[in-house]
Design a protein around this motif. Structure first.
Motif, PDB file in Angstrom:
ATOM      1  N   GLN A 767       0.751  -1.068  -0.037  1.00  0.00           N
ATOM      2  CA  GLN A 767       0.018   0.049   0.110  1.00  0.00           C
ATOM      3  C   GLN A 767       0.745   1.171  -0.114  1.00  0.00           C
ATOM      4  OE1 GLN A 767      -3.109  -0.236   3.002  1.00  0.00           O
ATOM      5  NE2 GLN A 767      -4.069  -2.086   2.115  1.00  0.00           N
ATOM      6  N   GLU A 768       1.927   1.062   0.566  1.00  0.00           N
ATOM      7  CA  GLU A 768       2.975   2.280   0.687  1.00  0.00           C
ATOM      8  C   GLU A 768       3.441   2.569  -0.753  1.00  0.00           C
ATOM      9  OE1 GLU A 768       5.832   1.843   3.972  1.00  0.00           O
ATOM     10  OE2 GLU A 768       7.203   2.921   2.730  1.00  0.00           O
ATOM     11  N   GLN A 769       4.041   1.355  -1.625  1.00  0.00           N
ATOM     12  CA  GLN A 769       4.386   1.511  -2.893  1.00  0.00           C
ATOM     13  C   GLN A 769       3.516   2.071  -3.930  1.00  0.00           C
ATOM     14  OE1 GLN A 769       6.339  -1.952  -4.357  1.00  0.00           O
ATOM     15  NE2 GLN A 769       7.535  -2.305  -2.504  1.00  0.00           N
ATOM     16  N   LEU A 770       2.107   1.700  -3.647  1.00  0.00           N
ATOM     17  CA  LEU A 770       1.046   2.037  -4.412  1.00  0.00           C
ATOM     18  C   LEU A 770       0.480   3.520  -4.041  1.00  0.00           C
ATOM     19  CD1 LEU A 770      -0.799  -1.392  -5.249  1.00  0.00           C
ATOM     20  CD2 LEU A 770       1.004  -0.167  -6.610  1.00  0.00           C
ATOM     21  N   LEU A 771       1.043   3.876  -2.878  1.00  0.00           N
ATOM     22  CA  LEU A 771       0.236   5.199  -2.389  1.00  0.00           C
ATOM     23  C   LEU A 771      -1.349   4.832  -2.140  1.00  0.00           C
ATOM     24  CD1 LEU A 771       2.330   7.904  -4.037  1.00  0.00           C
ATOM     25  CD2 LEU A 771       2.713   6.986  -1.539  1.00  0.00           C
ATOM     26  N   ALA A 772      -1.668   3.532  -1.721  1.00  0.00           N
ATOM     27  CA  ALA A 772      -3.126   3.307  -1.831  1.00  0.00           C
ATOM     28  C   ALA A 772      -3.815   4.297  -0.622  1.00  0.00           C
ATOM     29  CB  ALA A 772      -3.391   1.895  -1.429  1.00  0.00           C
ATOM     30  N   PRO A 773      -5.116   4.710  -0.855  1.00  0.00           N
ATOM     31  CA  PRO A 773      -5.681   5.513   0.134  1.00  0.00           C
ATOM     32  C   PRO A 773      -5.858   4.384   1.685  1.00  0.00           C
ATOM     33  CG  PRO A 773      -7.341   4.959  -1.795  1.00  0.00           C
ATOM     34  CD  PRO A 773      -5.715   4.463  -2.157  1.00  0.00           C
ATOM     35  N   PRO A 774      -5.786   4.980   2.463  1.00  0.00           N
ATOM     36  CA  PRO A 774      -5.929   4.279   3.818  1.00  0.00           C
ATOM     37  C   PRO A 774      -7.301   3.602   3.865  1.00  0.00           C
ATOM     38  CG  PRO A 774      -5.395   6.405   4.275  1.00  0.00           C
ATOM     39  CD  PRO A 774      -5.290   6.488   2.866  1.00  0.00           C
ATOM     40  N   GLN A 775      -8.560   4.469   3.245  1.00  0.00           N
ATOM     41  CA  GLN A 775      -9.841   3.817   3.353  1.00  0.00           C
ATOM     42  C   GLN A 775      -9.944   2.711   2.474  1.00  0.00           C
ATOM     43  OE1 GLN A 775      -9.176   6.900   2.099  1.00  0.00           O
ATOM     44  NE2 GLN A 775     -10.474   7.735   0.873  1.00  0.00           N
ATOM     45  N   CYS A 776      -9.015   2.044   1.777  1.00  0.00           N
ATOM     46  CA  CYS A 776      -9.178   0.892   0.837  1.00  0.00           C
ATOM     47  C   CYS A 776      -9.316  -0.450   1.987  1.00  0.00           C
ATOM     48  CB  CYS A 776      -8.266   0.768  -0.184  1.00  0.00           C
ATOM     49  SG  CYS A 776      -6.468   0.452   0.598  1.00  0.00           S
ATOM     50  N   ASN A 777      -8.837  -0.069   3.383  1.00  0.00           N
ATOM     51  CA  ASN A 777      -8.789  -1.169   3.996  1.00  0.00           C
ATOM     52  C   ASN A 777     -10.021  -1.846   4.676  1.00  0.00           C
ATOM     53  OD1 ASN A 777      -5.773  -2.211   4.084  1.00  0.00           O
ATOM     54  ND2 ASN A 777      -5.346  -0.060   4.882  1.00  0.00           N
ATOM     55  N   VAL A 778     -10.948  -1.961   3.715  1.00  0.00           N
ATOM     56  CA  VAL A 778     -12.316  -2.729   4.431  1.00  0.00           C
ATOM     57  C   VAL A 778     -12.530  -3.831   3.351  1.00  0.00           C
ATOM     58  CG1 VAL A 778     -14.644  -2.320   4.682  1.00  0.00           C
ATOM     59  CG2 VAL A 778     -13.100  -0.397   5.103  1.00  0.00           C
ATOM     60  N   LEU A 779     -12.865  -4.855   3.964  1.00  0.00           N
ATOM     61  CA  LEU A 779     -13.511  -6.172   2.803  1.00  0.00           C
ATOM     62  C   LEU A 779     -14.856  -6.390   2.741  1.00  0.00           C
ATOM     63  CD1 LEU A 779     -11.070  -8.928   4.123  1.00  0.00           C
ATOM     64  CD2 LEU A 779     -11.100  -7.964   1.977  1.00  0.00           C
ATOM     65  N   THR A 780     -15.307  -6.146   1.541  1.00  0.00           N
ATOM     66  CA  THR A 780     -16.518  -6.267   1.154  1.00  0.00           C
ATOM     67  C   THR A 780     -16.873  -7.122   0.019  1.00  0.00           C
ATOM     68  OG1 THR A 780     -17.151  -4.909  -0.604  1.00  0.00           O
ATOM     69  CG2 THR A 780     -17.067  -3.709   1.294  1.00  0.00           C
ATOM     70  N   GLU A 781     -17.897  -7.552  -0.241  1.00  0.00           N
ATOM     71  CA  GLU A 781     -18.030  -8.563  -1.392  1.00  0.00           C
ATOM     72  C   GLU A 781     -17.700  -7.959  -2.818  1.00  0.00           C
ATOM     73  OE1 GLU A 781     -21.300 -11.284  -1.097  1.00  0.00           O
ATOM     74  OE2 GLU A 781     -20.343 -12.121   0.733  1.00  0.00           O
ATOM     75  N   GLU A 782     -17.283  -6.901  -2.897  1.00  0.00           N
ATOM     76  CA  GLU A 782     -17.331  -6.393  -4.021  1.00  0.00           C
ATOM     77  C   GLU A 782     -15.691  -5.882  -4.313  1.00  0.00           C
ATOM     78  OE1 GLU A 782     -20.293  -3.105  -4.550  1.00  0.00           O
ATOM     79  OE2 GLU A 782     -21.729  -4.834  -5.023  1.00  0.00           O
ATOM     80  N   PHE A 783     -15.548  -5.848  -5.755  1.00  0.00           N
ATOM     81  CA  PHE A 783     -13.953  -5.506  -5.987  1.00  0.00           C
ATOM     82  C   PHE A 783     -13.963  -4.339  -6.864  1.00  0.00           C
ATOM     83  CE2 PHE A 783     -10.510  -6.596  -9.397  1.00  0.00           C
ATOM     84  CZ  PHE A 783      -9.763  -5.616  -9.008  1.00  0.00           C
ATOM     85  N   VAL A 784     -13.690  -3.158  -6.221  1.00  0.00           N
ATOM     86  CA  VAL A 784     -14.022  -2.086  -6.927  1.00  0.00           C
ATOM     87  C   VAL A 784     -12.554  -1.301  -7.299  1.00  0.00           C
ATOM     88  CG1 VAL A 784     -15.715  -1.415  -5.394  1.00  0.00           C
ATOM     89  CG2 VAL A 784     -13.734  -0.371  -5.003  1.00  0.00           C
ATOM     90  N   CYS A 785     -12.645  -0.377  -8.404  1.00  0.00           N
ATOM     91  CA  CYS A 785     -11.458   0.332  -8.575  1.00  0.00           C
ATOM     92  C   CYS A 785     -11.058   1.203  -7.817  1.00  0.00           C
ATOM     93  CB  CYS A 785     -11.552   0.774 -10.126  1.00  0.00           C
ATOM     94  SG  CYS A 785     -10.245   2.071 -10.539  1.00  0.00           S
ATOM     95  N   ILE A 786      -9.965   0.990  -6.848  1.00  0.00           N
ATOM     96  CA  ILE A 786      -9.521   1.913  -5.772  1.00  0.00           C
ATOM     97  C   ILE A 786      -8.600   2.906  -6.442  1.00  0.00           C
ATOM     98  CG2 ILE A 786      -8.322   1.772  -3.762  1.00  0.00           C
ATOM     99  CD1 ILE A 786      -9.387  -0.976  -3.238  1.00  0.00           C
ATOM    100  N   LEU A 787      -7.670   2.463  -7.425  1.00  0.00           N
ATOM    101  CA  LEU A 787      -6.637   3.546  -7.724  1.00  0.00           C
ATOM    102  C   LEU A 787      -7.311   4.052  -9.331  1.00  0.00           C
ATOM    103  CD1 LEU A 787      -3.660   1.410  -6.937  1.00  0.00           C
ATOM    104  CD2 LEU A 787      -4.658   2.838  -5.438  1.00  0.00           C
ATOM    105  N   PRO A 788      -7.828   5.064  -9.181  1.00  0.00           N
ATOM    106  CA  PRO A 788      -8.407   5.518 -10.504  1.00  0.00           C
ATOM    107  C   PRO A 788      -7.419   6.070 -11.369  1.00  0.00           C
ATOM    108  CG  PRO A 788      -8.959   7.188  -8.964  1.00  0.00           C
ATOM    109  CD  PRO A 788      -8.174   5.857  -8.261  1.00  0.00           C
ATOM    110  N   SER A 789      -7.812   6.285 -12.710  1.00  0.00           N
ATOM    111  CA  SER A 789      -6.958   6.978 -13.616  1.00  0.00           C
ATOM    112  C   SER A 789      -6.268   7.973 -13.159  1.00  0.00           C
ATOM    113  CB  SER A 789      -7.569   7.309 -14.822  1.00  0.00           C
ATOM    114  OG  SER A 789      -8.295   6.015 -15.281  1.00  0.00           O
ATOM    115  N   GLY A 790      -5.103   8.480 -13.265  1.00  0.00           N
ATOM    116  CA  GLY A 790      -4.474   9.654 -12.775  1.00  0.00           C
ATOM    117  C   GLY A 790      -4.060   9.260 -11.188  1.00  0.00           C
ATOM    118  N   HIS A 791      -4.174   8.233 -10.565  1.00  0.00           N
ATOM    119  CA  HIS A 791      -3.806   8.147  -9.308  1.00  0.00           C
ATOM    120  C   HIS A 791      -2.075   8.040  -9.370  1.00  0.00           C
ATOM    121  CE1 HIS A 791      -3.499   6.529  -4.998  1.00  0.00           C
ATOM    122  NE2 HIS A 791      -2.468   5.827  -5.767  1.00  0.00           N
ATOM    123  N   GLN A 792      -1.304   8.750  -8.662  1.00  0.00           N
ATOM    124  CA  GLN A 792       0.078   8.484  -8.766  1.00  0.00           C
ATOM    125  C   GLN A 792       0.409   7.697  -7.578  1.00  0.00           C
ATOM    126  OE1 GLN A 792       2.461  11.186 -10.176  1.00  0.00           O
ATOM    127  NE2 GLN A 792       3.745   9.200  -9.491  1.00  0.00           N
TER     128      GLN A 792
END
Lengths: 915, 176
Positions: A767-792
């Motif tokens: 997550q550090e390498q991808l600079l993933a937003p901290p709010q991605c740390n939830v598990l639901t039944e769905e796979f959503v696009c967490i890193l949208p186009s343009g995400h650095q």
């Protein structure tokens, strides 16, 4: 037609039931077990059917089908499939299980061998939601499977309560008159035991039959699952929602307390005994498994409390204290810190790691005790015990030696004779001796208090049935609990003549303390009480709280029978265990872990190898002894690290990130999904849902496979689409390369969340390498696009390191059986150990003896050998003879030094036998 | 997909004259074949799938004509997957050959006078065993050899498998 049968032959059940059900006219003839009826078969094959034209049918399933066909009931694809499955899959497991249960008396193993097959039937029944296997009415498939399973499943200990569909199907078929008749004519009202004479004459089923190499993934669904169009469409839609509709991770604020109308999960891991350094088996058995589950629960936004601590009272601590010249409290302080440190290193996310030697523990234990006393659930009785007057104490079994009353062996221990193997009551020993001072103990009677388990049995059984049906108990836990009840409960002593413990709050018993098994599980409550004053909101709140207990299977009786009885008898609305998760044992390179022999990897040594904690976690969870024992193996560790982590998972995540950096300046590119991409999203979603379901059932090892499957799909996807080539192509190609890279890097992000329970540090670095937003740390039944186009994204670097064979070999040598400070040159000499000493070592393996005993025995050996040398010299024996004796003496002295040599992590005793 | 059992099913499809090929996979370490169907649940297991294909090809006679023949076909199909595929050692292979030899003494096909699915699948199952057999042993199990040779020359059956040489004239006349 004539049907040949043998009494007590389990294969006859279905055939007779089929005859009865179809009302076939058929002569029944009982013959001997080994009678050859079918002329062309070399071995006896029974039952068999002789047709009117003289032909024979020797396959039971073909006979059953034939009888149905004669009545116009032709086979269908589904009945065929069940019959084939029964013949190829079920019978292999069943012949082993029956043999174990009836001939060898290993009922628990038998239940284990059958477990997967039962689950398969249960799932199939649920999927189709029909009352019978192949249709709405009974078919040949029901008769065949019922007949095969009846001998075992008719004994309720083999029919797990959670397999509701299987259970009601089985009961439904049992109620059919034809089946009842078949049971009567073959088993003659004797149940399983009727099969014994028959099974004893059969060759033992080969062990391989149902035990595939235990470290391999269990053969499951094939990789190419067919996805429906709906699934694919839904996955694409979820994806496009992105983080906007995503739930926020719930912040953790201590103290965590149960919330009304939410899922509240209370997790405990069996309390490790304080004077042991835990080995890898202990770690995977409780704390690590519980940790994965706790982390998973938090990711699901459930209110989660995870507590554990060291179990500190008891004889073993007293002994250790004497040996190290410290007070028991000092010993506990010292080792509590050792434990805490090891678990911290392994990344165990306790909300609180406490201990049992606290004021709260005393208060709560004494309260439960008083409530039991007031409600008349305690009995008083006198126990005869050996007491050493010179040491001023009652002697625990392990501190007495004497002559065996059965075989007159002179060095029998207080609980068992090493020579004849019989169990001994210490007071029956002839000429008993105190092992500490060598004085002669006397038999003294001592008054003790007993928990009246028989009186609580009815309540226990009712609770247990409810809990097993509504909750999630591992099969071994169900089985052990049921066996205890079946064998009958006896009153259990809860007091001891010791000092290091919780005082019994009665004047008459003021010199006594509680037996550790009584107060140790209360540690869960008191540790929570030390964490928050509002502990009762967790522990006296069965309506709102779901309690999960994690442990190795040897602890099941205390958590399923004894402790619940204490709490039920105390009548204070306690939260009782809902889900009991017990593991089997982990072996070390196909042997046992043994601290005394230096075999195996212990918690503190894992760190010294330089292998990161997360790799240890991964491998231990990958081989978690879920349904059967498994083995830690160095070469397997290397293999799994290099193949699964490095080449599969690490490779995928690294490539996804690298493409973003290299081809798109570190920004997630535009994505135009085509059908292939959507299909991949659906695959990943399916795996994600499997993962959630499996972890909810605490099938930790199986759920880990889902993560690896996703990255495997990801690797194939990258390989098939070759973004590194397309990036150099036309505009359309570059567009495609962008989509593939974007989807892949989002999958990497999903993996980082799914991986968090297993490998928290690796998850954090992704997550550090991808600079993933901290709010991605939830598990639901769905796979959503967490890193949208343009995400650095940030800088990408490899996650795992290759393990090399020579490295692994050197560790294998180091942990393979010699103490690290003993050179391998010693090995040949130690093999020539005198018999007495080998026995001492063997006794240690059984976990009965402690290091001081070994030192003591060695000291005796040294004295004896010294005398031998003097004797030889006095007799002016040959030089070579004297030389050999001296060498032996020196060797013994050297071992004595080693045995006495105190290193901080040299504990006295292995295993938690006393609990 | 190169799994042996899948090849076997593909060959069977050809033998039966089925045009469109089905999609197969395998599951578990025993490589149990799975037929993936678009409508309805998957079918699992060699004999189950084989019987299904025969129905699909409208060649029901291959499953037996009378109730008795059907039972015998089913019995040998089961024998194929439990005894022949399940065999573990040389001794068990020998028992299989011995039993079959005895059984085939007075029969042309496994179900008697009619060629059935049992012949096809038992032939596929025995192929690796027969390939390994020495000439002498092939003579010892003379009825099996005769039947085997007959089936491998049956039109359209051998498909992907190489022929196994079975000598018609005995070499070791003294051995029985």
């Amino acid at each position: 037609m004539r049907l040949y049968l043998t009494e007590g032959n389990p294969h006859c059940l279905k055939v007779v039931a089929a005859v009865e059900l179809t009302g076939s006219r058929c002569e029944l003839q009982f013959v001997g077990v080994e009678e050859r009826v079918v002329p062309f078969l070399a071995h006896s094959k029974l039952p068999c059917l002789q047709l009117d034209n003289g032909n024979y049918l020797f396959s039971t399933n073909a006979i059953c089908q034939y009888l149905f066909t004669l009545r116009g009931k032709e086979p269908s694809d589904l009945t065929n499939q069940w019959l084939e499955w029964e013949g190829t899959e079920l019978q292999t497991a069943l012949s082993g299980a029956l043999y174990m249960a009836v001939v060898q008396g290993k009922r628990e193993e038998a239940a284990g061998a059958l477990q997967k097959k039962c689950a398969y039937i249960d799932q199939s029944l649920m999927k189709r939601s029909c009352p019978f296997l192949a249709a709405d009415a009974i078919t040949v498939a029901d008769i065949v499977l019922w007949g095969a399973l009846y001998p075992l499943l008719s004994d309720s200990t083999f029919l797990p309560g959670d397999l509701k569909a299987l259970r009601s199907w089985f009961e439904r078929v049992c109620a059919v008159a034809a089946c009842r008749k078949a049971v009567e004519s073959i088993l003659k009202g004797k149940g399983l035991q009727a099969l014994k004479p028959y099974l004893q004459k059969q060759p033992a089923p080969s062990q391989r039959a149902e035990t595939p190499a235990s470290n391999e993934p269990e053969g499951g669904e094939s990789a190419d699952r067919v996805l429906t169009e709906e699934e694919i469409g839904a996955a694409a839609e979820s994806w496009s929602k992105g983080l906007s509709a995503w739930p926020k991770p719930k912040p953790i604020e201590h103290p965590v307390l149960p919330q009304p109308n939410e899922k509240n999960v209370l997790i405990t891991s069996a309390l490790p005994y304080v004077n042991n350094v835990p080995h890898l088996g202990n770690i995977i058995g409780c704390v690590l498994s519980a940790d994965v589950f706790a982390r998973f629960c938090r990711l699901r936004n459930w209110t989660t409390l995870f507590v554990c601590g060291t179990d500190e009272y008891g004889t073993a601590t007293e002994t250790k204290a004497l040996e190290e010249g410290l007070s028991p409290q000092q010993i506990c302080d010292k080792y509590h810190a050792v434990h805490a440190h090891i678990y911290q290193w392994f990344g165990i996310s306790f909300d609180h790691f406490g201990r049992t030697t606290t004021q709260r523990q005393t208060e709560i234990s004494q309260d439960i005790f008083r409530r039991l006393l007031d409600r008349d659930f305690l009995l008083q009785d006198t126990v005869e015990q050996l007491r050493c007057e010179s040491c001023q104490k009652f002697l625990a079994d392990r501190f007495v030696e004497g002559t065996c009353p059965f075989c007159n062996y002179e060095e029998a221990r207080g609980d068992q004779c090493d020579k004849c193997g019989k169990l001994i009551n210490a007071t029956e020993l002839k000429s008993p001796q105190c092992k500490i001072c060598k004085g002669t103990p006397v038999v003294k009677s001592s008054k003790h208090l007993f928990l009246d388990l028989p009186k609580l049995e009815a309540r226990l059984v009712k609770w247990l049935e409810d809990s097993m049906v509504s909750g999630n108990w591992t099969p071994n836990a169900r089985f052990i609990a049921r066996s205890w009840i079946r064998d009958g409960l006896k009153p259990r002593c809860i007091t001891r003549d010791l000092k290091w413990g919780i005082p019994v709050p009665l004047e008459e018993f003021k010199d006594k303390v509680f037996y550790v098994w009584f107060d140790a599980p209360i540690g869960y409550l008191s540790i929570t009480a030390n964490y928050t004053d509002q502990w009762e909101r967790w522990w006296k709140n069965p309506e709102q709280v779901q309690l999960y207990n994690f442990m190795a299977k040897d602890n099941v009786p205390f958590h399923s029978v004894v402790f619940p009885c204490s709490l039920l008898g105390a009548e204070d609305n306690y939260t009782l265990v809902n889900h009991l998760i017990a593991t089997e044992y982990l072996n070390y390179e196909d042997g046992k872990f043994s601290k005394s022999r230096g075999v195996g990897v212990f918690g503190d040594m894992a760190k010294e190898t330089g292998i990161p904690a997360d790799i240890w976690r991964f491998y231990l969870l990958f081989i978690r002894p879920e349904g059967q024992d498994s083995s830690f193996s160095w070469s397997d560790l290397l293999l799994k690290n290099n193949s699964e982590l490095l080449n599969n998972l690490g490779n995928f995540i690294n490539r996804a990130g690298m493409f973003v950096c290299k081809f798109f300046e570190g920004r997630v590119p535009e994505m135009e999904l085509n059908d292939d991409d959507k299909r991949l999203l659906a695959q990943a979603t399916w795996e994600l849902r499997q993962y959630l379901q499996l972890l909810e059932k605490v099938r930790i090892r199986d759920a880990l496979k889902c993560i690896l499957n996703i990255s495997r799909h990801g690797n194939q996807y990258i390989q098939a689409n070759e973004p590194w080539k397309r990036i150099k192509g036309t505009d359309a190609d570059r567009q495609r390369a962008g989509t593939v890279t974007g989807v892949a890097v989002n999958m990497a992000c999903l993996l980082s969340v799914m991986l968090q329970p297993y490998m928290p540090s690796v998850s954090a670095s992704i997550q550090e390498q991808l600079l993933a937003p901290p709010q991605c740390n939830v598990l639901t039944e769905e796979f959503v696009c967490i890193l949208p186009s343009g995400h650095q994204i940030g800088a990408v670097s490899p996650l795992f390191q290759k393990l090399e064979t020579d490295q692994i070999e050197s560790w294998r040598k180091r942990f393979g059986g010699q103490q690290p400070d003993e050179g391998s040159a010693n090995q040949s000499k130690t093999e020539a150990k005198p018999a007495a000493e080998t026995k001492a070592a063997a006794a240690e393996d059984a976990g009965k003896d402690a290091d001081p005993q070994r030192a003591k025995q060695l000291a005796e050996e040294v004295t004896k050998q010294g005398e031998v040398v003097r004797e030889l010299k006095a007799q002016k024996a040959e030089k070579a003879v004297i030389g050999a004796a001296v060498t032996k003496l020196l060797e013994l002295k050297k071992q004595l030094v080693l045995a006495e040599g105190k290193t901080p992590e040299a504990p006295a005793q292995k295993g938690k036998k006393k609990k | 997909m190169s799994d042996k059992v899948v090849l076997e099913l593909l060959s069977l499809e050809k033998s039966l004259g089925l045009k469109k090929t089905n999609k197969y996979s395998t599951q578990g370490d025993k490589q149990v074949p799975v037929l993936q169907t678009n409508n309805g649940p998957n079918l699992i297991g060699l004999t189950t799938i084989a019987a299904h294909l025969v129905q699909e090809a409208q060649q029901k006679q291959l499953l037996g004509n009378t109730a008795e023949e059907k039972a015998i076909v089913q019995q040998w199909l089961e024998y194929r997957v439990t005894q022949i595929d399940g065999h573990r050692g040389k001794d068990e292979t020998r028992t299989v050959l011995k039993d079959l030899n005895q059984y085939l003494e007075d029969k042309v096909y496994l179900a008697g006078d009619d060629f059935t699915l049992a012949d096809i699948l038992v032939y596929y199952g025995l192929h690796p065993i027969m390939t390994e057999l020495a000439v002498q042993e092939k003579e010892k199990y003379v009825n099996v050899s005769r039947w085997f040779n007959h089936i491998q020359h049956y039109p359209g059956i051998r498909q992907h498998l190489p022929p196994v040489v079975v000598l018609k004239n005995r070499l070791y006349t003294s051995v029985h």
